[in-house]
Design an enzyme around this catalytic site. Sequence first.
Site, PDB file in Angstrom:
ATOM      1  CE  LYS A 260      57.064  14.715 -16.003  1.00  0.00           C
ATOM      2  NZ  LYS A 260      56.809  14.084 -17.307  1.00  0.00           N
TER       3      LYS A 260
ATOM      4  NE  ARG B  62      53.614  19.506 -26.028  1.00  0.00           N
ATOM      5  CZ  ARG B  62      53.252  18.280 -26.379  1.00  0.00           C
ATOM      6  NH1 ARG B  62      52.198  18.099 -27.171  1.00  0.00           N
ATOM      7  NH2 ARG B  62      53.925  17.227 -25.955  1.00  0.00           N
TER       8      ARG B  62
END
Length: 499
Positions: free
Chosen positions: A275, A349
Amino acid sequence: MVLLYSQASWDKRSKADALVLPFWMKNVKAQEAAVVDEDYKLVYQNALQNFSGKKGEAVFLFGNDKTKEQKIVLLGLGKSEEVSGTAILDAYAHVTTVLRKAKCKTVNILLPTISQLRFSVEEFLTNLAAGVLSLNYNYPTYHKVDASLPLLEKVTVLGIVPKVGDKIFRKEESLFEGVYLTRDLVNTNADEVTPEKLAAVAKGLAGEFASLDVKILDRKAILKEKMGLLAAVAKGSAVEPRFIVLDYQGKPKSKDRTVLIGKGVTFDSGGLDLKPGKAMITMKEDMAGAATVLGIFSALASLELPINVTGIIPATENAIGSAAYKMGDVYVGMSGLSVEIGSTDAEGRLILADAITYALKYCAPTRIIDFATLTGAMVVSLGEAVAGFFANNDVLARDLAEAASETGEALWRMPLVEKYDRALHSDIADMKNIGSNRAGSITAALFLQRFLEDNPVAWAHLDIAGTAYHEKEELPYPKYATGFGVRCLIYYMNKFLSK
């Protein structure tokens, strides 16, 4: 924590630092919402020239030698015919900040004449209490000298008998113990709130409440269960992962069981798909789903709801290391389904997928509800005021939406668009963990739905990426961690499952 009290008599009230008086808005002018002594009217009559009584408006005044309280706040509640529970919640949250800034510790709050309202005394008192409790909170800081605002220590609500008011207040205080736990965990340093810390909190709850049991799986046990997706995400970190299972038996003879799953990424660097710095700085909040589940269990056990609930928290860091999982590689989950890694920053997820499989294998769920700060796409879609949710069952979706409306924790149902599922196609595995650059929240939900396989269990996925953490105070939440979801889910379980 005991903060709120009831007192039926105006004349017998105790002395306090401040008094909050309610006003309605009537033709853009303020109208008294309750009867008070002439001594108080003399204090505020001139202020009414510049006070409309609109929703959330607050005017701070000083009393005199004839008033029992030396600080007086005029609080606008809006038009009586339009006032809502959420408006009451926000108004009393706002006045709590006003009182704390004035360094008040004891407060008397006069109730308006309830007969003018469209809802019950219980609903008014519940929202009043929630407003006060929500902003009577300080997030953890690390200053050498604590600069936090002082907390209110005693709030007495005037005009309601203790038998009625105190019962409602004790319930809300128990509920907010869970909210505060969620906020504290999210607000604390990621170096402190590790997977092991989350496990310790779960153990602490099980030690506090006889109705709770806890099971903790370490890395070895995770691998033994073949949770290859959780294990993959954990590979890059020196911090050990944990898989936490909490069990609450409030109705042992019932087969109905709700499973709550919370994403527990205690810090998300993005992995090798790193990120940017600005996006990473708040990533201690990426375990807000896990913190929400722990907060719910704290409240659930304290309130002794007659239901059965299992909480599952897959907890790990998503870090960079020599063993970190890699884009393009394929990993196999507990379900036996294989996943090609399209992005190591779509890790949430993956760990939720193994948790869903575990729930189906061991918990015999009637319904599964998961909480996750899952996608930035949800923040783009709905901002910070509303959480998007997906559901494969209309009854579950309807009931969650009602709970959200009643508690002021806004949810908006999003579509599970079947044709978008093709974006998860992989040539070398059963699926990829990321779709195209469009409809990111939907494809993330579709990814999770795949792990239900053919099980008919009702399922809802709450993407709380925008609502879990705010960079500034937004009523009725404080700055930073909000505790969003705890109140909504307790309301849902109490109303729709406690039968």
